[in-house]
Design an enzyme around this catalytic site. Structure first.
Site, PDB file in Angstrom:
ATOM      1  N   GLU A   1       0.581  -1.187  -0.259  1.00 49.11           N
ATOM      2  CA  GLU A   1      -0.035   0.022   0.377  1.00 49.11           C
ATOM      3  C   GLU A   1       0.513   1.399  -0.024  1.00 49.11           C
ATOM      4  O   GLU A   1       0.748   2.252  -0.824  1.00 49.11           O
ATOM      5  CB  GLU A   1      -0.773   0.354   1.325  1.00 49.11           C
TER       6      GLU A   1
ATOM      7  N   GLU B   1      -3.961  -9.536   4.087  1.00 47.96           N
ATOM      8  CA  GLU B   1      -4.376  -8.994   5.508  1.00 47.96           C
ATOM      9  C   GLU B   1      -5.116 -10.176   5.470  1.00 47.96           C
ATOM     10  O   GLU B   1      -6.447  -9.923   7.144  1.00 47.96           O
ATOM     11  CB  GLU B   1      -5.298  -7.734   5.065  1.00 47.96           C
TER      12      GLU B   1
END
Length: 694
Positions: free
Chosen positions: A105, A125
């Protein structure tokens, strides 16, 4: 500071330096922001490169800060990415080895990205019951396309940088020195001038986004019924597709905050941290010297011995495999070869690799061939007199400093160690069948086991890709000691009114991979029978149902005999309810004078699971297990406990110890209630509103 700032030819180089994987903890996040601001304030700086030191670009969040104020202290990762996007000077993210989770990210917030070959790229995640929380669901589809991004996000599976080289994720795939290539790219971007590209401004491309998202939902529903996170990932991606980047980003954050509170995410995070905590032993520091393991010996080439040997062959370690008879040795080698050939046929292994691994085996009929082994593992019949013969012989021939390990699943390791003149070198390595597949390794620490022996075996477990959990010495150690109480309750419920299929169905609906009776048929009912016979001799006062003995007396040992608690058709493993077994159970109840009653599924699940919890609490009281998470790891990786419930001890925390104690006291008032001896730890935690896991 976890970030280093230097200038190379007019380009500011911000190096993430937070070992082992440059986790994005508070100091790292703050260092990135300060570095970008410093570069923008310096007229001599034309561009910025962000790169990772050591063995990763960034593995994402710093797990040492989980559940601490620093995890959410500003600047958060979202703020860091906003700073990157707003930079007046172009920013290049230079990726090597690993860019996962928040690390990816972060890179997506840069204006340009360059990667070294072989870098693992992922948003994992979902494996923690979460979804990316800093724009991953919105930015990744904009650079690699909807379909590829959704698949990566929902699975959490890493993809090599080469496979993403021709997408919009990377501007270049570096062929030489990564930093030099990044500096060159940054200089070119500075020369071009103008506005710098932001991923958020790109469109998500797909010919039929609504149709694909609908297709993806159907696929996820089939494989993730117990986990909400994959569904939320799709929801967040869809929001971005339909309503744009900003609304998608806000919705992603809402989803992240809601998922953090779910019991499923809590269970997955518990398993993640529990696996890492299992390797930390209070009185064995991380720097404890370890012994060199270059050659392994295995005594016994049966199913277990052959499976154990394969773990070391797979890790490139040569194995001397000992049997007493040539026929048994040949049979064991043939089984191992067949296992490798099956992997080749499935495309999981090349023929060349299979041959390399088989070539590492030195088969032998002579104990003397084990003389140079650094580690020797005994995998013979589960009988103390047999173990004694083996260990006395190993003591004679093994070189000084060799580790002598027993694969015993129930026997007293201290007695086994006493058969040698070197009890400090003896340890238990209890593999689970099939040993080449099952992830759990119970490492049994004897009262005289040296610390360096324990440290060596724990390190070796990582090399052979096992989850190692340390147990003290007791009958059955952690896993089998607890499962015995579980089986006792299952057998008592047969006496009281249930039938095998109902009990299995109830606990499998709860989430177990297999119920107690299907499990017993698979393992072999004669194994449990042998253990019970020993119990009757050693603990004649122990209240045990004899109904399973009655089954074994008829020769119904399970799948291997075509009949156990269930009937089996030749060549098939389908468990078919047996009318004759059901009749035998009903007759046994009548013979015992027990009136059969209806037992509902809630009681079945409660008695089975809380029998594990209660025995686990006793194991903690006695110090056999160091922490509750160790017990949970044993059951998640070795006994098919449902992952989304986090293990028996976390499950008890989830429903509350007050409720656990009340239920056990209720069961103790029923027929066969004397089998329940409430753990003092359960009572203590119930009174204090405490938990097994902190």
């Amino acid at each position: 500071m976890a970030v280093d700032y230097t200038i190379r030819g007019g380009v500011a180089v911000i190096t993430l330096d937070n070992p082992p994987v440059n986790g994005l903890g508070y100091s790292t996040r703050l260092g990135i922001v300060e570095g970008v601001e410093r570069a923008n304030d310096d007229a001599s700086v034309r561009a910025i490169v962000i790169i990772g030191a050591g063995k990763a670009f960034s593995g994402g969040a710093d797990i040492t800060e989980f559940n601490t104020p620093k995890a959410t202290q500003e600047p958060t990762l979202t703020t860091v990415i906003q700073v990157l996007e707003a930079s007046a000077k172009p920013i290049v993210a230079a990726i090597h080895a690993v860019a996962m989770g928040g690390g990816l990210e972060l890179a997506l917030g840069a204006h340009y990205r360059i990667a070294a070959p072989g870098a693992q790229i992922a948003l994992p995640e979902v494996k923690l019951g979460l979804l990316p929380g800093a724009g991953g669901t919105q930015r990744l589809p904009r650079v690699i396309g909807l379909e590829a991004a959704l698949n990566m996000i929902v699975s959490g599976t890493p993809v090599l940088s080469e496979k993403l080289a021709h997408t919009g994720l990377f501007d270049e795939l570096a062929q030489g020195d990564l930093l030099e290539a990044a500096l060159s790219l940054a200089g070119q971007a500075a020369d071009r001038g103008g506005a710098h590209p932001k991923v958020r401004d790109r469109a998500i491309e797909h010919p039929n986004p609504e149709g694909f998202i609908r297709f993806a939902r159907n696929g996820v529903a089939a494989v993730a019924m117990h986990f909400p996170a994959p569904h939320k990932c799709i929801d967040a991606i869809e929001k971005g597709v339909k309503e744009g980047f900003e609304r998608g980003l806000a919705f992603e954050r809402e989803c992240f905050l809601s998922l953090v509170q779910t019991p499923e995410s809590r269970a997955l995070r518990h398993a993640f941290f529990g696996e890492r905590a299992a390797g930390k032993i209070a009185d064995v520091p991380s720097g404890t010297p370890v012994r060199k393991i270059e050659r392994v010996g295995v005594v016994g080439a049966g199913t277990m011995g052959g499976g154990i040997a394969m773990n070391f062959l797979n890790a490139g370690l040569p194995v001397t495999l000992l049997e007493t008879k040539q026929e048994a040795l040949d049979r064991g080698l043939a089984t191992m070869r067949a296992n490798y050939e099956a992997q080749v046929k499935k495309g999981k292994l090349t023929q060349e690799k299979a041959e390399e691994r088989m070539a590492l085996i030195q088969p032998t009929l002579a104990y003397e061939a084990l003389a140079q082994a650094d580690l020797i593992i005994e995998a013979v019949f589960e009988d103390l007199s047999v173990k004694e013969q083996v260990f006395r012989r190993l003591d004679e021939i093994a070189k000084p400093g060799a580790i002598l390990a027993s694969n015993t699943s129930t026997l007293d390791l201290n007695r086994i160690a006493s058969f040698t003149s070197r009890p400090g070198d003896v340890i238990g390595m209890h593999f689970f069948s099939p040993a080449n597949v099952m992830k759990l390794l119970e490492v049994v620490r004897g009262e005289k086991t040296e610390k360096d022996v324990l440290a060596t075996v724990m390190q070796l477990a990582k090399k052979i890709r096992k989850t190692a959990v340390v147990s003290g010495v007791c009958d059955g150690f952690i896993g089998n000691r607890m499962i015995e109480q579980y089986i006792r309750q299952a057998l008592f419920m047969l006496e009281e009114g249930a039938l095998p299929a109902q009990i299995d169905r109830a606990i499998e609906k709860f989430g177990f991979a297999m119920g107690p009776f299907r499990m017993s048929d698979l393992a072999g009912n004669d194994i449990g029978w042998a253990i019970r016979k020993r119990r009757y001799r050693e603990q004649p006062e122990l209240h045990y149902s004899r109904i399973a003995d009655r089954l074994c007396e008829t020769g119904r040992f399970g799948q291997k005999t075509g009949a156990g608690w269930y009937d089996y058709r030749p060549g098939k493993r389908d468990a078919l309810p047996s009318e004759s077994v059901d009749e035998m159970i009903v007759a046994y109840s009548k013979e015992r004078g027990i009136g059969r009653r209806r037992i509902d599924d809630d009681e079945i699940v409660g008695r089975l699971v809380l029998s594990l919890v209660n025995e686990g609490a006793k194991i903690l009281e006695e110090g056999i297990a160091a922490k509750a998470s160790d017990i949970d790891m044993v059951y998640l990786t070795g006994y098919g406990f449902p992952l989304w419930r986090g293990g028996p001890m976390l499950y008890a925390d989830t429903i509350g110890l007050y409720n656990v104690e009340r239920a056990i006291r209720k069961y103790a008032k029923q027929v066969n209630g004397d089998a329940w001896q409430l753990s003092a730890r359960v009572t203590e935690l119930a009174k204090s509103n405490g938990r097994f896991n902190g």
